[in-house]
Design a protein around this motif. Structure first.
Motif, PDB file in Angstrom:
ATOM      1  N   GLY A  31       0.794  -1.232   0.000  1.00  0.00           N
ATOM      2  CA  GLY A  31       0.000   0.000   0.000  1.00  0.00           C
ATOM      3  C   GLY A  31       0.825   1.280   0.000  1.00  0.00           C
ATOM      4  N   HIS A  32       2.155   1.158  -0.207  1.00  0.00           N
ATOM      5  CA  HIS A  32       2.983   2.370  -0.261  1.00  0.00           C
ATOM      6  C   HIS A  32       3.153   2.795  -1.725  1.00  0.00           C
ATOM      7  CE1 HIS A  32       3.655   1.467   3.874  1.00  0.00           C
ATOM      8  NE2 HIS A  32       4.352   0.376   3.616  1.00  0.00           N
ATOM      9  N   GLY A  33       2.248   3.588  -2.204  1.00  0.00           N
ATOM     10  CA  GLY A  33       2.341   4.078  -3.587  1.00  0.00           C
ATOM     11  C   GLY A  33       1.806   3.055  -4.577  1.00  0.00           C
ATOM     12  N   ARG A  34       1.818   3.443  -5.833  1.00  0.00           N
ATOM     13  CA  ARG A  34       1.271   2.597  -6.895  1.00  0.00           C
ATOM     14  C   ARG A  34       2.328   2.294  -7.930  1.00  0.00           C
ATOM     15  NH1 ARG A  34      -5.069   3.539  -8.009  1.00  0.00           N
ATOM     16  NH2 ARG A  34      -5.626   2.890  -5.919  1.00  0.00           N
ATOM     17  N   LEU A  35       2.100   1.253  -8.661  1.00  0.00           N
ATOM     18  CA  LEU A  35       2.959   0.967  -9.808  1.00  0.00           C
ATOM     19  C   LEU A  35       2.444   1.862 -10.935  1.00  0.00           C
ATOM     20  CD1 LEU A  35       5.055  -0.552 -11.384  1.00  0.00           C
ATOM     21  CD2 LEU A  35       3.550  -2.528 -11.457  1.00  0.00           C
ATOM     22  N   MET A  36       3.144   2.960 -11.161  1.00  0.00           N
ATOM     23  CA  MET A  36       2.646   3.939 -12.128  1.00  0.00           C
ATOM     24  C   MET A  36       2.722   3.357 -13.536  1.00  0.00           C
ATOM     25  SD  MET A  36       1.662   6.082 -10.054  1.00  0.00           S
ATOM     26  CE  MET A  36       1.014   7.390 -11.082  1.00  0.00           C
ATOM     27  N   GLY A  37       1.721   3.723 -14.358  1.00  0.00           N
ATOM     28  CA  GLY A  37       1.671   3.159 -15.707  1.00  0.00           C
ATOM     29  C   GLY A  37       0.988   1.802 -15.736  1.00  0.00           C
ATOM     30  N   PHE A  38       0.428   1.418 -14.601  1.00  0.00           N
ATOM     31  CA  PHE A  38      -0.329   0.167 -14.524  1.00  0.00           C
ATOM     32  C   PHE A  38      -1.751   0.470 -14.067  1.00  0.00           C
ATOM     33  CE2 PHE A  38       1.460  -4.201 -14.676  1.00  0.00           C
ATOM     34  CZ  PHE A  38       2.630  -3.889 -15.341  1.00  0.00           C
ATOM     35  N   GLY A  39      -2.687  -0.325 -14.543  1.00  0.00           N
ATOM     36  CA  GLY A  39      -4.063  -0.200 -14.087  1.00  0.00           C
ATOM     37  C   GLY A  39      -4.837   0.788 -14.933  1.00  0.00           C
ATOM     38  N   HIS A  40      -6.124   0.580 -15.002  1.00  0.00           N
ATOM     39  CA  HIS A  40      -6.982   1.483 -15.766  1.00  0.00           C
ATOM     40  C   HIS A  40      -8.417   1.290 -15.320  1.00  0.00           C
ATOM     41  CE1 HIS A  40      -8.737   3.618 -19.154  1.00  0.00           C
ATOM     42  NE2 HIS A  40      -7.539   4.158 -19.289  1.00  0.00           N
ATOM     43  N   ARG A  41      -9.162   2.385 -15.279  1.00  0.00           N
ATOM     44  CA  ARG A  41     -10.562   2.285 -14.875  1.00  0.00           C
ATOM     45  C   ARG A  41     -11.354   1.406 -15.836  1.00  0.00           C
ATOM     46  NH1 ARG A  41     -13.867   5.721 -12.163  1.00  0.00           N
ATOM     47  NH2 ARG A  41     -12.230   5.634 -10.606  1.00  0.00           N
ATOM     48  N   VAL A  42     -11.036   1.476 -17.110  1.00  0.00           N
ATOM     49  CA  VAL A  42     -11.853   0.769 -18.104  1.00  0.00           C
ATOM     50  C   VAL A  42     -11.198  -0.537 -18.568  1.00  0.00           C
ATOM     51  CG1 VAL A  42     -13.012   0.975 -20.330  1.00  0.00           C
ATOM     52  CG2 VAL A  42     -12.802   2.983 -18.868  1.00  0.00           C
ATOM     53  N   TYR A  43      -9.889  -0.505 -18.840  1.00  0.00           N
ATOM     54  CA  TYR A  43      -9.238  -1.730 -19.329  1.00  0.00           C
ATOM     55  C   TYR A  43      -8.992  -2.694 -18.178  1.00  0.00           C
ATOM     56  CZ  TYR A  43      -8.284   0.765 -23.619  1.00  0.00           C
ATOM     57  OH  TYR A  43      -8.421   1.469 -24.779  1.00  0.00           O
ATOM     58  N   LYS A  44      -9.546  -3.875 -18.325  1.00  0.00           N
ATOM     59  CA  LYS A  44      -9.259  -4.921 -17.354  1.00  0.00           C
ATOM     60  C   LYS A  44      -8.493  -6.039 -18.054  1.00  0.00           C
ATOM     61  CE  LYS A  44     -11.106  -2.372 -14.298  1.00  0.00           C
ATOM     62  NZ  LYS A  44     -10.176  -1.484 -13.597  1.00  0.00           N
ATOM     63  N   SER A  45      -7.857  -5.672 -19.149  1.00  0.00           N
ATOM     64  CA  SER A  45      -6.911  -6.557 -19.831  1.00  0.00           C
ATOM     65  C   SER A  45      -5.837  -5.618 -20.391  1.00  0.00           C
ATOM     66  CB  SER A  45      -7.598  -7.327 -20.957  1.00  0.00           C
ATOM     67  OG  SER A  45      -7.988  -6.435 -21.965  1.00  0.00           O
ATOM     68  N   TYR A  46      -4.928  -6.176 -21.200  1.00  0.00           N
ATOM     69  CA  TYR A  46      -3.810  -5.361 -21.696  1.00  0.00           C
ATOM     70  C   TYR A  46      -4.353  -4.172 -22.501  1.00  0.00           C
ATOM     71  CZ  TYR A  46       1.248  -5.197 -22.343  1.00  0.00           C
ATOM     72  OH  TYR A  46       2.575  -4.869 -22.270  1.00  0.00           O
ATOM     73  N   ASP A  47      -3.940  -2.982 -22.159  1.00  0.00           N
ATOM     74  CA  ASP A  47      -4.338  -1.769 -22.883  1.00  0.00           C
ATOM     75  C   ASP A  47      -3.831  -1.898 -24.325  1.00  0.00           C
ATOM     76  OD1 ASP A  47      -4.364   0.842 -23.934  1.00  0.00           O
ATOM     77  OD2 ASP A  47      -3.888   1.785 -22.010  1.00  0.00           O
ATOM     78  N   PRO A  48      -4.731  -1.873 -25.329  1.00  0.00           N
ATOM     79  CA  PRO A  48      -4.274  -2.077 -26.710  1.00  0.00           C
ATOM     80  C   PRO A  48      -3.262  -1.021 -27.145  1.00  0.00           C
ATOM     81  CG  PRO A  48      -6.538  -1.260 -26.675  1.00  0.00           C
ATOM     82  CD  PRO A  48      -6.169  -1.583 -25.257  1.00  0.00           C
ATOM     83  N   ARG A  49      -3.353   0.158 -26.540  1.00  0.00           N
ATOM     84  CA  ARG A  49      -2.402   1.219 -26.888  1.00  0.00           C
ATOM     85  C   ARG A  49      -1.005   0.866 -26.372  1.00  0.00           C
ATOM     86  NH1 ARG A  49      -5.388   5.904 -23.824  1.00  0.00           N
ATOM     87  NH2 ARG A  49      -5.233   4.256 -22.268  1.00  0.00           N
ATOM     88  N   ALA A  50      -0.957   0.235 -25.187  1.00  0.00           N
ATOM     89  CA  ALA A  50       0.351  -0.136 -24.617  1.00  0.00           C
ATOM     90  C   ALA A  50       1.035  -1.161 -25.509  1.00  0.00           C
ATOM     91  CB  ALA A  50       0.167  -0.664 -23.195  1.00  0.00           C
ATOM     92  N   LYS A  51       0.234  -2.088 -26.078  1.00  0.00           N
ATOM     93  CA  LYS A  51       0.809  -3.097 -26.989  1.00  0.00           C
ATOM     94  C   LYS A  51       1.465  -2.415 -28.175  1.00  0.00           C
ATOM     95  CE  LYS A  51      -2.174  -7.016 -26.580  1.00  0.00           C
ATOM     96  NZ  LYS A  51      -3.463  -7.474 -26.999  1.00  0.00           N
ATOM     97  N   LEU A  52       0.741  -1.450 -28.768  1.00  0.00           N
ATOM     98  CA  LEU A  52       1.262  -0.753 -29.953  1.00  0.00           C
ATOM     99  C   LEU A  52       2.489   0.088 -29.586  1.00  0.00           C
ATOM    100  CD1 LEU A  52      -2.225   0.258 -31.360  1.00  0.00           C
ATOM    101  CD2 LEU A  52      -0.629  -1.314 -32.463  1.00  0.00           C
ATOM    102  N   ILE A  53       2.445   0.673 -28.395  1.00  0.00           N
ATOM    103  CA  ILE A  53       3.558   1.526 -27.959  1.00  0.00           C
ATOM    104  C   ILE A  53       4.826   0.701 -27.769  1.00  0.00           C
ATOM    105  CG2 ILE A  53       4.386   2.811 -25.930  1.00  0.00           C
ATOM    106  CD1 ILE A  53       1.836   4.351 -25.961  1.00  0.00           C
ATOM    107  N   LYS A  54       4.661  -0.519 -27.311  1.00  0.00           N
ATOM    108  CA  LYS A  54       5.837  -1.380 -27.133  1.00  0.00           C
ATOM    109  C   LYS A  54       6.536  -1.612 -28.478  1.00  0.00           C
ATOM    110  CE  LYS A  54       6.586  -5.034 -23.991  1.00  0.00           C
ATOM    111  NZ  LYS A  54       6.126  -6.235 -23.306  1.00  0.00           N
ATOM    112  N   ALA A  55       5.716  -1.768 -29.519  1.00  0.00           N
ATOM    113  CA  ALA A  55       6.295  -1.962 -30.857  1.00  0.00           C
ATOM    114  C   ALA A  55       7.010  -0.688 -31.314  1.00  0.00           C
ATOM    115  CB  ALA A  55       5.197  -2.347 -31.847  1.00  0.00           C
ATOM    116  N   VAL A  56       6.402   0.454 -31.019  1.00  0.00           N
ATOM    117  CA  VAL A  56       7.034   1.733 -31.374  1.00  0.00           C
ATOM    118  C   VAL A  56       8.368   1.858 -30.626  1.00  0.00           C
ATOM    119  CG1 VAL A  56       6.822   4.251 -31.203  1.00  0.00           C
ATOM    120  CG2 VAL A  56       4.832   2.884 -31.835  1.00  0.00           C
ATOM    121  N   ALA A  57       8.371   1.441 -29.362  1.00  0.00           N
ATOM    122  CA  ALA A  57       9.599   1.538 -28.547  1.00  0.00           C
ATOM    123  C   ALA A  57      10.734   0.761 -29.223  1.00  0.00           C
ATOM    124  CB  ALA A  57       9.342   1.009 -27.144  1.00  0.00           C
ATOM    125  N   ASP A  58      10.426  -0.416 -29.769  1.00  0.00           N
ATOM    126  CA  ASP A  58      11.469  -1.206 -30.450  1.00  0.00           C
ATOM    127  C   ASP A  58      12.104  -0.389 -31.567  1.00  0.00           C
ATOM    128  OD1 ASP A  58      11.095  -3.366 -28.866  1.00  0.00           O
ATOM    129  OD2 ASP A  58       9.795  -4.453 -30.267  1.00  0.00           O
TER     130      ASP A  58
END
Ligand code: CMC
Length: 427
Positions: A297-324
């Motif tokens: 309970g000490h802080g959050r894992l930032m960049g994780f979790g979403h009110r609406v997405y309860k599975s992998y955020d499709p944008r995060a998947k695409l961003i990972k490819a951009v990162a490559d």
């Protein structure tokens, strides 16, 4: 066919009510008829943080959070990010259809025509300290634009609204770039209308002495990132734009409210917070201890979790490819290694699995922005540039929606009942 209603029995009175169901939704106002006495106010719904309340009908963006689906005007985000330009996406969101060639030329030309900002904007900028947070500067300056365009208050005129949408699309990159230069004490670089939208912005930020050798891979990556941020239905900042806009204020003021909402670390500010977190973790061997502290309970894992997405955020998947693609150009960032390991551990940890916490759009975007040369506190400005077309489309939709009125939630009053004023000597 079963009737599209729900029957409610009020156990306080034994009375029964049939409430219509439309689009799997009941209207909260239909509950108002449920009363114990005739002069009661009637039943309300209580929904802090709007966990289960639709505030509007919208045809712009569709999200299925369980299946990780995101579509702009029906087009899957994967196809949009692969094939469209940012201005095409902005047009699609605002006009409802992909532009034809002449329509795109007109839209692009209109925006290019308005890229300059009044030179007084520079005087405002100069009032800010060199280390002022870029989002604070952005929201102030965008709000101030309404004073330059007082005609923007005529929000009932569609042509006027179009003109302000164009102005915002055109001037936000210029303002964002000027903020970048102000923070560094660099002279401002004027907009260049021979460059495309992204190229012009990159030139205004990085050009030195009028010279900048653009890297097409990084420029394309930035364009994809902006597209992935372009709209996300009724998120906090969009709801702010709609709520503030519902008072009838001009769009510059409404959009500056959206920028203010985006600034927060639970929303757009998360991309900055992720980098701060990765810096704090420092090395991969400290990840388990960090994860334990989040679970405790000490802080959050930032960049994780979403009110609406309860599975992998499709944008995060695409961003990972951009990162490559980006890291192939810029070389690996040691923080990427920490982020990948953090993701791997979190996705196999019971705490995150049980709560359906997956990486969201902000988990990797900051690393990419940093590799491109943008400082941490500037990341959310880039998010704002990306989200602008969505804010404008949602504002326009709200204005055209005959059911919308000034946003005005109810409350459950929990304070003191009436009592007599106590004079100072008796307190
Ligand atoms: N790290 C650790 N635990 C978390 C996290 C996280 N990032 N997010 C949620 N939880 C836990 C939370 O503690 C709660 O646990 P419990 O049930 O034991 O109390 C449970 O998961 C549900 O959390 P919540 O706060 O009720 O969920 P929410 O829908 O209100 O919050 C959120 C959504 C995005 C604000 C939240 O997940 C969060 O704070 N994430 C970190 C900030 C972040 O990355 N924000 C960017 C969002 S995506 C870009 C955008 O649209 O702005």
């Amino acid at each position: 066919m079963a009737s599209e209603t729900i029957t409610i029995i009020d156990n306080r009175t034994g009375k029964q009510y049939d409430v219509p169901i439309t689009d799997e939704t009941v209207r909260a106002i239909d509950l108002r008829q449920i009363k114990v006495k005739d002069d009661d106010f009637g039943l309300m719904t209580y929904d802090p943080a709007f966990m289960n309340t639709a505030a509007c009908r919208s045809a712009i963006t569709f999200i299925d959070g369980d299946r990780g689906i995101l579509r702009y005007r029906g087009y899957p985000i994967e196809q949009i990010a692969d094939k469209a330009s940012f201005l095409e996406v902005a047009y699609l969101l605002n006009e409802g259809e992909l532009p034809t060639k002449p329509q795109l030329e007109q839209w692009t030309g209109d925006i290019q025509y308005h890229t300059y900002v009044h030179t007084n904007i520079i005087k405002f900028l100069e009032g800010f300290r060199y280390d002022a947070h870029p989002m604070g500067m952005l929201l102030g300056i965008v709000g101030a634009l309404s004073t330059f365009y007082p005609d923007a208050k005529h929000i009932d005129d569609p042509a006027n609204r179009y003109a302000q949408r164009v102005r915002l699309m055109a001037k936000l990159p210029t303002i964002a770039a000027y903020i970048f230069r102000h923070s560094r004490g660099l002279p401002y670089e004027l907009p260049r209308n021979d460059l495309d939208y992204i190229g012009n912005f990159v030139n205004m930020t990085f050009s030195i002495g009028g010279k900048h050798e653009p890297n097409p891979v990084l420029q394309k990556a930035l364009e994809i990132l902006l597209i992935l941020h372009a709209d996300h239905e009724q998120n906090c900042s969009t709801s702010a734009v709609r709520a503030v806009g519902s008072s009838g204020v001009d769009p510059f003021s409404a959009v500056s409210a959206g920028i203010a909402a985006l600034y927060g670390p639970s929303h757009g500010g998360a991309n900055e917070a992720v980098l701060v977190m990765l810096d704090e973790i420092g090395s991969a061997d400290r990840i388990p201890a960090f994860i334990d502290s989040v679970k405790a309970g000490h802080g959050r894992l930032m960049g994780f979790g979403h009110r609406v997405y309860k599975s992998y955020d499709p944008r995060a998947k695409l961003i990972k490819a951009v990162a490559d693609d980006v890291f192939k150009q810029t070389g690996l960032n040691p923080k990427l290694e920490i982020a990948l390991e953090l993701e791997r551990i979190a996705l196999s940890d019971e705490y995150f699995i049980k709560r359906k916490l997956y990486p969201n759009v902000d988990f990797y975007s900051g690393l990419i922005y940093q590799a491109m040369g943008y400082p941490t506190d500037y990341f959310t400005v880039l998010f704002a540039m990306g989200r602008l077309p969505g804010w404008l489309a949602q504002w326009e939709e709200m204005i055209n929606d005959k059911e919308q009125k000034i946003a005005r939630p109810r409350q459950i009053f929990t304070g003191k009942d009436e009592r007599a004023f106590v004079p100072m000597a008796k307190r």
